[in-house]
Design a protein around this motif. Structure first.
Motif, PDB file in Angstrom:
ATOM      1  N   UNK A 138       9.419  -2.032  14.069  1.00 22.72           N
ATOM      2  CA  UNK A 138      10.353  -3.077  14.447  1.00 22.72           C
ATOM      3  C   UNK A 138       9.799  -4.485  14.443  1.00 22.72           C
ATOM      4  N   UNK A 139       8.766  -4.744  13.662  1.00 22.20           N
ATOM      5  CA  UNK A 139       8.171  -6.082  13.579  1.00 22.20           C
ATOM      6  C   UNK A 139       8.780  -6.828  12.401  1.00 22.20           C
ATOM      7  N   UNK A 140       9.103  -8.095  12.628  1.00 22.48           N
ATOM      8  CA  UNK A 140       9.722  -8.921  11.595  1.00 22.48           C
ATOM      9  C   UNK A 140       8.931 -10.209  11.411  1.00 22.48           C
ATOM     10  N   UNK A 141       8.770 -10.623  10.165  1.00 29.28           N
ATOM     11  CA  UNK A 141       8.144 -11.914   9.881  1.00 29.28           C
ATOM     12  C   UNK A 141       9.131 -13.048  10.157  1.00 29.28           C
ATOM     13  N   UNK A 142       8.608 -14.243  10.277  1.00 34.30           N
ATOM     14  CA  UNK A 142       9.442 -15.412  10.555  1.00 34.30           C
ATOM     15  C   UNK A 142      10.464 -15.681   9.454  1.00 34.30           C
ATOM     16  N   UNK A 143      10.217 -15.193   8.251  1.00 38.45           N
ATOM     17  CA  UNK A 143      11.173 -15.391   7.160  1.00 38.45           C
ATOM     18  C   UNK A 143      12.233 -14.287   7.115  1.00 38.45           C
ATOM     19  N   UNK A 144      12.186 -13.374   8.095  1.00 35.70           N
ATOM     20  CA  UNK A 144      13.173 -12.312   8.177  1.00 35.70           C
ATOM     21  C   UNK A 144      12.784 -11.016   7.507  1.00 35.70           C
ATOM     22  N   UNK A 145      11.699 -10.983   6.763  1.00 39.71           N
ATOM     23  CA  UNK A 145      11.290  -9.757   6.075  1.00 39.71           C
ATOM     24  C   UNK A 145      10.617  -8.795   7.046  1.00 39.71           C
ATOM     25  N   UNK A 146      10.801  -7.485   6.847  1.00 41.23           N
ATOM     26  CA  UNK A 146      10.199  -6.503   7.744  1.00 41.23           C
ATOM     27  C   UNK A 146       8.699  -6.336   7.470  1.00 41.23           C
ATOM     28  N   UNK A 147       7.957  -6.103   8.519  1.00 44.38           N
ATOM     29  CA  UNK A 147       6.514  -5.864   8.417  1.00 44.38           C
ATOM     30  C   UNK A 147       6.262  -4.403   8.065  1.00 44.38           C
ATOM     31  N   UNK A 148       5.453  -4.172   7.002  1.00 45.46           N
ATOM     32  CA  UNK A 148       5.091  -2.814   6.603  1.00 45.46           C
ATOM     33  C   UNK A 148       3.606  -2.763   6.248  1.00 45.46           C
ATOM     34  N   UNK A 149       3.151  -1.567   5.946  1.00 47.44           N
ATOM     35  CA  UNK A 149       1.749  -1.374   5.582  1.00 47.44           C
ATOM     36  C   UNK A 149       1.382  -2.149   4.320  1.00 47.44           C
ATOM     37  N   UNK A 150       2.333  -2.353   3.426  1.00 39.94           N
ATOM     38  CA  UNK A 150       2.040  -3.088   2.196  1.00 39.94           C
ATOM     39  C   UNK A 150       1.649  -4.540   2.481  1.00 39.94           C
ATOM     40  N   UNK A 151       2.144  -5.103   3.576  1.00 35.04           N
ATOM     41  CA  UNK A 151       1.768  -6.470   3.948  1.00 35.04           C
ATOM     42  C   UNK A 151       0.304  -6.527   4.396  1.00 35.04           C
ATOM     43  N   UNK A 152      -0.143  -5.481   5.060  1.00 32.24           N
ATOM     44  CA  UNK A 152      -1.553  -5.413   5.468  1.00 32.24           C
ATOM     45  C   UNK A 152      -2.441  -5.300   4.235  1.00 32.24           C
ATOM     46  N   UNK A 153      -2.065  -4.427   3.310  1.00 33.63           N
ATOM     47  CA  UNK A 153      -2.845  -4.263   2.085  1.00 33.63           C
ATOM     48  C   UNK A 153      -2.890  -5.592   1.321  1.00 33.63           C
ATOM     49  N   UNK A 154      -1.742  -6.242   1.191  1.00 36.39           N
ATOM     50  CA  UNK A 154      -1.702  -7.536   0.496  1.00 36.39           C
ATOM     51  C   UNK A 154      -2.629  -8.546   1.162  1.00 36.39           C
ATOM     52  N   UNK A 155      -2.567  -8.658   2.480  1.00 40.83           N
ATOM     53  CA  UNK A 155      -3.353  -9.661   3.193  1.00 40.83           C
ATOM     54  C   UNK A 155      -4.845  -9.412   3.028  1.00 40.83           C
ATOM     55  N   UNK A 156      -5.263  -8.158   3.191  1.00 44.84           N
ATOM     56  CA  UNK A 156      -6.686  -7.850   3.082  1.00 44.84           C
ATOM     57  C   UNK A 156      -7.175  -7.984   1.642  1.00 44.84           C
ATOM     58  N   UNK A 157      -6.360  -7.521   0.689  1.00 43.94           N
ATOM     59  CA  UNK A 157      -6.768  -7.645  -0.716  1.00 43.94           C
ATOM     60  C   UNK A 157      -6.822  -9.122  -1.127  1.00 43.94           C
TER      61      UNK A 157
END
Length: 523
Positions: free
Chosen positions: A121-140
């Motif tokens: 249930x976590x949402x970014x400020x732009x309205x997009x949902x937070x998922x594991x792919x966001x973690x992978x993107x950030x670390x990569x």
């Protein structure tokens, strides 16, 4: 405190066994502020008091940018602390890692695979949902673009998302400090994978309690993010006002123009402790302040020249001038209160010894040293003035070069300096104090120090699972760093902050993380 070691027979090591691995203090960077003026309307105060002006904080320097993966400026992180989240986060009491975007984590028997369970249930400020792919993107992104904190992933072989709610981090070797590496500060923040990276100079998209609303030359405005996954902030908005001069920041506070500042004149701390017009908070911090000489630039590339400067300085006098009684002299980085502290102080004030070292290094006649400081952190200017007077008998003329902080950072990044004075924060594990700053090619090794002995000690220490053995390795590394004068350490300061009486829900932290989401203004 003692460290609980994970057992070798457990099939899965739970986070309760691992969170204690990060429970050592951290170390800071810089302070401070600018002009005063009328309060800025940051919107509705959420019915918690404070009027339409919301909460206004006076800081001493303007953020250089809002990209958490690229900035190294404390002024930026003062703002971003309220905008972004990490997988785990330091607890306020002992700085041990606690859940944030990750609610739980497990390790494999060989300690080479960490699996993080993500918060729903976590949402970014732009309205997009937070998922594991966001973690992978950030670390990569940090790894692939070799950004400011890429060395924190030195033992990471792969980051993957087997499903939307789990992230797997595969390691090349056991990494006992992985949690502090991932959550020690907001430089490891999670961004949405759809973010426009070019916009992060002036924009920010996080999952934190406030979202970035607007910026100007001397103010940054945040507004409450109503989609925040945690408890809703108690103020409707925040304004960070840049006030570089400590006296002006204090005047703005006592005059009701701001509600909080960390830009407190050190010479007035004792007096303010008995002043009912302000609430004063003070704790021993994990900051350290230092002088760095450019090891890639003659004659400072010669270790005996750097040692000569170290023997010529009176750290007590520098500390007294810059911080009065709000700091303690230290010749290493880690403060005395930490379990990782190492009592090593080989340099005493000895001008004759300094002259001998200069002569032995082949430095004859007068020498000029450019010393870069910034007026946005006034203590760097004060410290430089004392350093200049102390080096004069040695035949070294100090050219104090005062820059705005943006120019200071640019020159530091390009290696365009003889020497500079600054501080560092955001460190929890001992690797954070030493590795990025002193390993050959380290992301924050702006002074271009390189010693294979130091590299070997740091490489072995960061993967050593036994705490006593780790400390022994870091102690030896610290001694080598000090002996080589990669940094000429000066002191560990207190974190001193002041706020309007009647404000509740705020506390000063040893890591100087500024969190305003629990603040309630007086009615």
């Amino acid at each position: 405190m003692s460290e609980q070691q994970p057992g070798t027979t457990d099939r899965l090591k739970r986070r309760s066994l691992l969170a204690t691995l990060a429970a050592a203090p951290l170390a800071p960077a810089v302070l401070s502020a600018c002009s005063t003026g009328e309060s800025v309307d940051t919107g509705d105060d959420g019915g918690t008091g404070g009027g339409a002006g919301g909460f206004v904080a006076a800081i001493s320097a303007r953020p250089d940018q809002y990209d958490p993966h690229k900035t190294t400026a404390y002024a930026s992180f003062q703002v971003l602390e309220n905008v972004y989240d990490t997988l785990v986060v330091p607890g306020a009491d002992d700085l041990s890692m606690q859940p944030s975007l990750a609610t739980d984590w497990e390790t494999s028997d060989d300690e080479l695979t960490w699996t993080f369970t993500l918060r729903d249930g976590v949402t970014f400020h732009d309205g997009s949902p937070f998922t594991a792919e966001d973690v992978v993107f950030s670390y990569r992104r940090i790894i692939d673009q070799d950004l400011a904190n890429s060395s924190r992933f030195a033992t990471v072989a792969e980051v993957s998302a087997p499903d939307p709610t789990h992230v797997v981090v595969a390691l090349t070797s056991p990494t006992p400090n992985l949690l502090s590496r991932l959550g020690g500060f907001k430089g490891m923040a999670i961004l949405p994978r759809t973010v426009d990276e070019a916009s992060l100079t002036t924009a920010a998209v996080g999952t934190g309690p406030f979202r970035l609303e607007s910026t100007s030359a001397d103010e940054i405005s945040l507004e409450r993010f109503d989609g925040y996954w945690g408890e809703a902030p108690r103020v409707g908005g925040l304004t960070f006002r840049v006030v570089p001069e400590p006296a002006a920041a204090l005047t703005a506070l006592t005059g009701g123009q701001v509600q909080w500042t960390d830009n407190v004149p050190p010479q007035q701390v004792e007096k303010l402790s008995g002043d009912d017009s302000v609430e004063l908070g003070r704790v021993a911090s994990v900051d350290y302040w230092y002088l760095a000489m450019n090891c890639a630039k003659a004659p400072f590339d010669r270790v005996d020249v750097r040692r000569a400067v170290a023997f010529a300085l009176d750290r007590e006098a520098v500390t007294e001038a810059a911080k009065f009684d709000t700091a303690r002299v230290n010749q290493t980085a880690i403060p005395e209160a930490s379990e990782w502290y190492h009592d090593y102080a080989p340099f005493t004030t000895d001008v004759d010894r300094a002259r001998q070292l200069l002569a032995g290094a082949g430095v004859g006649g007068p020498l000029t040293m450019g010393l870069m400081v910034t007026s946005e952190y006034p203590e760097t200017v004060t410290a430089a003035q004392v350093v200049a007077s102390q080096l004069e008998p040695l035949g070294i003329t100090v050219d104090i070069q005062t820059e705005d902080f943006a120019t200071w950072l640019d020159r530091q990044g390009r290696g365009d300096f003889d020497a500079f004075v600054l501080g560092w924060l955001g460190n929890i594990d001992p690797a954070d104090f030493y590795e990025d700053q002193h390993r050959t090619g380290g992301s924050n090794n702006y002074q271009k120090y390189s010693n294979p002995v130091t590299d070997d000690l740091l490489d072995r220490a960061k993967v050593e699972p036994d705490q006593a053995a780790r400390k022994a390795l870091y102690d030896r590394a610290a001694e080598q760093i000090v002996d080589d004068v990669s940094y000429l350490y000066l002191y560990n300061p207190d974190a001193v902050q002041a706020w309007e009486p009647g404000i509740t829900g705020y506390e000063v932290r040893a890591d100087k993380a500024v969190n305003f989401d629990t603040v309630t203004l007086p009615s």
